[in-house]
Design an enzyme around this catalytic site. Structure first.
Site, PDB file in Angstrom:
ATOM      1  N   SER A 199      -0.149   3.457  -5.554  1.00  0.00           N
ATOM      2  CA  SER A 199      -1.139   4.498  -5.258  1.00  0.00           C
ATOM      3  C   SER A 199      -1.440   5.344  -6.489  1.00  0.00           C
ATOM      4  O   SER A 199      -0.526   5.930  -7.081  1.00  0.00           O
ATOM      5  CB  SER A 199      -0.617   5.426  -4.151  1.00  0.00           C
ATOM      6  OG  SER A 199      -0.651   4.781  -2.919  1.00  0.00           O
ATOM      7  N   HIS A 258      -6.295   2.756  -4.231  1.00  0.00           N
ATOM      8  CA  HIS A 258      -6.074   1.314  -4.413  1.00  0.00           C
ATOM      9  C   HIS A 258      -7.446   0.651  -4.496  1.00  0.00           C
ATOM     10  O   HIS A 258      -8.123   0.481  -3.482  1.00  0.00           O
ATOM     11  CB  HIS A 258      -5.277   0.728  -3.236  1.00  0.00           C
ATOM     12  CG  HIS A 258      -3.860   1.189  -3.179  1.00  0.00           C
ATOM     13  ND1 HIS A 258      -2.807   0.435  -3.619  1.00  0.00           N
ATOM     14  CD2 HIS A 258      -3.326   2.354  -2.748  1.00  0.00           C
ATOM     15  CE1 HIS A 258      -1.678   1.103  -3.451  1.00  0.00           C
ATOM     16  NE2 HIS A 258      -1.969   2.283  -2.916  1.00  0.00           N
ATOM     17  N   HIS A 293      -0.719  -2.878   2.520  1.00  0.00           N
ATOM     18  CA  HIS A 293       0.384  -2.222   3.229  1.00  0.00           C
ATOM     19  C   HIS A 293       0.385  -2.644   4.690  1.00  0.00           C
ATOM     20  O   HIS A 293      -0.683  -2.834   5.284  1.00  0.00           O
ATOM     21  CB  HIS A 293       0.246  -0.695   3.179  1.00  0.00           C
ATOM     22  CG  HIS A 293       0.126  -0.123   1.800  1.00  0.00           C
ATOM     23  ND1 HIS A 293      -1.068  -0.056   1.125  1.00  0.00           N
ATOM     24  CD2 HIS A 293       1.056   0.409   0.971  1.00  0.00           C
ATOM     25  CE1 HIS A 293      -0.877   0.498  -0.063  1.00  0.00           C
ATOM     26  NE2 HIS A 293       0.400   0.788  -0.189  1.00  0.00           N
ATOM     27  N   TYR A 301       0.938  -0.779   7.171  1.00  0.00           N
ATOM     28  CA  TYR A 301       0.291   0.212   8.038  1.00  0.00           C
ATOM     29  C   TYR A 301      -1.226   0.070   8.058  1.00  0.00           C
ATOM     30  O   TYR A 301      -1.910   0.691   8.880  1.00  0.00           O
ATOM     31  CB  TYR A 301       0.696   1.648   7.645  1.00  0.00           C
ATOM     32  CG  TYR A 301       0.273   2.071   6.252  1.00  0.00           C
ATOM     33  CD1 TYR A 301      -1.053   2.379   5.954  1.00  0.00           C
ATOM     34  CD2 TYR A 301       1.207   2.165   5.227  1.00  0.00           C
ATOM     35  CE1 TYR A 301      -1.437   2.758   4.672  1.00  0.00           C
ATOM     36  CE2 TYR A 301       0.840   2.545   3.954  1.00  0.00           C
ATOM     37  CZ  TYR A 301      -0.489   2.835   3.676  1.00  0.00           C
ATOM     38  OH  TYR A 301      -0.872   3.194   2.415  1.00  0.00           O
ATOM     39  N   GLU A 302      -1.776  -0.749   7.148  1.00  0.00           N
ATOM     40  CA  GLU A 302      -3.218  -1.018   7.198  1.00  0.00           C
ATOM     41  C   GLU A 302      -3.524  -2.036   8.306  1.00  0.00           C
ATOM     42  O   GLU A 302      -4.672  -2.408   8.509  1.00  0.00           O
ATOM     43  CB  GLU A 302      -3.710  -1.560   5.851  1.00  0.00           C
ATOM     44  CG  GLU A 302      -3.631  -0.551   4.718  1.00  0.00           C
ATOM     45  CD  GLU A 302      -3.954  -1.169   3.364  1.00  0.00           C
ATOM     46  OE1 GLU A 302      -5.138  -1.331   3.053  1.00  0.00           O
ATOM     47  OE2 GLU A 302      -3.008  -1.504   2.617  1.00  0.00           O
ATOM     48  N   ALA A 325       4.111   4.769  -5.792  1.00  0.00           N
ATOM     49  CA  ALA A 325       4.294   6.212  -5.640  1.00  0.00           C
ATOM     50  C   ALA A 325       5.377   6.399  -4.585  1.00  0.00           C
ATOM     51  O   ALA A 325       5.441   5.628  -3.628  1.00  0.00           O
ATOM     52  CB  ALA A 325       2.986   6.836  -5.179  1.00  0.00           C
ATOM     53  N   MET A 381       6.321   3.360   1.231  1.00  0.00           N
ATOM     54  CA  MET A 381       5.896   2.482   2.342  1.00  0.00           C
ATOM     55  C   MET A 381       5.533   1.095   1.826  1.00  0.00           C
ATOM     56  O   MET A 381       4.711   0.398   2.429  1.00  0.00           O
ATOM     57  CB  MET A 381       4.681   3.096   3.051  1.00  0.00           C
ATOM     58  CG  MET A 381       4.877   4.523   3.513  1.00  0.00           C
ATOM     59  SD  MET A 381       3.317   5.253   4.066  1.00  0.00           S
ATOM     60  CE  MET A 381       3.749   7.002   4.119  1.00  0.00           C
ATOM     61  N   SER A 382       6.095   0.727   0.695  1.00  0.00           N
ATOM     62  CA  SER A 382       5.706  -0.576   0.127  1.00  0.00           C
ATOM     63  C   SER A 382       6.863  -1.164  -0.678  1.00  0.00           C
ATOM     64  O   SER A 382       8.027  -0.875  -0.427  1.00  0.00           O
ATOM     65  CB  SER A 382       4.488  -0.392  -0.781  1.00  0.00           C
ATOM     66  OG  SER A 382       4.835   0.334  -1.947  1.00  0.00           O
ATOM     67  N   ASN A 392       5.983  13.396  -5.085  1.00  0.00           N
ATOM     68  CA  ASN A 392       6.189  14.594  -4.238  1.00  0.00           C
ATOM     69  C   ASN A 392       7.667  14.675  -3.879  1.00  0.00           C
ATOM     70  O   ASN A 392       8.384  13.681  -3.981  1.00  0.00           O
ATOM     71  CB  ASN A 392       5.353  14.471  -2.947  1.00  0.00           C
ATOM     72  CG  ASN A 392       5.665  13.192  -2.188  1.00  0.00           C
ATOM     73  OD1 ASN A 392       5.346  12.092  -2.634  1.00  0.00           O
ATOM     74  ND2 ASN A 392       6.307  13.342  -1.053  1.00  0.00           N
ATOM     75  N   HIS A 439      -1.201  12.824   0.982  1.00  0.00           N
ATOM     76  CA  HIS A 439      -1.666  11.774   0.066  1.00  0.00           C
ATOM     77  C   HIS A 439      -2.442  12.353  -1.126  1.00  0.00           C
ATOM     78  O   HIS A 439      -2.463  11.761  -2.200  1.00  0.00           O
ATOM     79  CB  HIS A 439      -2.513  10.750   0.839  1.00  0.00           C
ATOM     80  CG  HIS A 439      -2.719   9.463   0.085  1.00  0.00           C
ATOM     81  ND1 HIS A 439      -1.693   8.684  -0.392  1.00  0.00           N
ATOM     82  CD2 HIS A 439      -3.865   8.810  -0.284  1.00  0.00           C
ATOM     83  CE1 HIS A 439      -2.184   7.615  -1.018  1.00  0.00           C
ATOM     84  NE2 HIS A 439      -3.497   7.671  -0.965  1.00  0.00           N
TER      85      HIS A 439
END
Ligand SMILES: O=P(O)(O)O[C@H]1O[C@H](CO)[C@@H](O)[C@H]1O
Length: 310
Positions: free
Chosen positions: A49, A80, A102, A104-105, A132, A233-234, A257, A271
């Site tokens: 990201s 992306h 991802h 979640y997509e 990230a 998440m990846s 973060n 995000h």
């Protein structure tokens, strides 16, 4: 190769199995690419990201938007871009994914990790995965760069593991060992480069959950107890499949973060902050990766010359 599980004469392919990307289907993608590009890179890069700037550093490029590549889905996440780029980074041929897929997509983990199998059939030997991540380790600051030494990925403990399903030995073994996914000499090399550049590199364990929600305070505390330093998440499933395919893996997480591990804190992850931090810190990460790419390439040429002169 004959699929062992058939139903009414058709392959019994569950929604989530690696059978979605059979050897023949991945070969179709790789062949499509090989017919269109002359460059034969040995190294692939996946941009996390907000880290797509690495792709923009390539020269003499051939760019394929994902929409043009057979069986590639869309990249739907902000930060992306969705391009497969062939070109040279620091004079070294590379292929770069400017954006990843991802779960979640709405994509299966088999689909999310399909590019690693394509990399293998393109003849790659190594992959650099960038991402990230939120810093769980309380000594980490926003903007730190963390070298991934291992991962904790609860989803890979379940049947969401992208290696679930019929195994095709042409990709890798049925029961791959996963205790050495993140290649030690790559980690040593990148530490050396960082120290020469006086760039502080954190070393840590990346954990990955499915997203798209960020984590609860209790989940983060649990991950901390398990030994995780960062969360995203990846990456973990990509690293798994790359390593299963015999690729050497370097993983780098940018701490975009601080994970919020205090109950009732006013802070919360978002995000926008992830992308802002990535934009702000991308240059150092890009320079590290560029230098790493040229050093591994030089080492490889040296090794080949030595082999040939033996
Ligand atoms: O892992 P990358 O793709 O870098 O992105 C990270 O940033 C997004 C959340 O802000 C999630 O997609 C998370 O995985």
């Amino acid at each position: 190769m004959e699929h062992p599980v058939k139903h009414d004469g058709h392959l019994n392919v569950n929604a989530i199995t690696n059978s979605q990307f059979s050897f023949d289907k991945v070969k179709e993608i790789a062949d499509w690419i090989l017919e269109r590009v002359e460059l034969r890179p040995k190294i692939g890069i996946v941009c996390g990201s907000g880290l797509g700037g690495l792709g923009d550093r390539l020269v003499e490029t051939k760019i394929f938007p994902y929409s043009e590549v057979p069986h590639f889905p869309k990249s739907t996440v902000v930060g992306h871009k969705g391009n497969l780029i062939f070109g040279k980074l620091n004079d070294v041929p590379v292929v770069c994914m400017q954006g990843r897929f991802h779960a979640y997509e709405g994509y299966s983990n088999a689909l999310c990790t399909m590019p690693m199998k394509v990399f293998k059939l393109l003849g790659l030997e190594s992959v650099i995965l960038t991402c990230a991540a939120g810093g769980i380790n309380q000594s980490f600051e926003v903007g730190d760069i963390m070298l991934i030494k291992d991962h904790i990925a609860p989803l890979l403990w379940t049947l969401q593991n992208p290696l679930v399903g019929h195994n095709d030995d042409r990709f890798g073994p049925r029961f791959p060992a996963v205790n050495r996914i993140y290649t030690k000499h790559y980690r040593d090399l990148i530490k050396e480069i960082a120290s020469e550049k006086s760039l502080e590199l954190k070393d840590g364990v990346y954990s990955s959950l499915g997203g798209p929600c960020y984590e609860t305070v209790s989940e983060l505390r649990g991950l901390l107890q398990l030994g995780a330093d960062a969360v995203g998440m990846s990456t973990a499933h990509e690293a798994l499949v790359a390593s299963y395919c015999g690729l050497k893996v370097l993983g780098i997480a940018l701490i975009t973060n601080k994970a919020v591990i205090e109950y009732d804190s006013e802070n919360y992850p978002n995000h926008e902050e992830v992308i802002d931090t990535a934009n702000r810190r991308a240059k150092d990460l890009e320079e590290l990766v560029s230098e790493f790419v040229s050093r591994t390439f030089v080492q490889k040429v040296d090794m080949n010359n030595n082999e040939m002169s033996k």
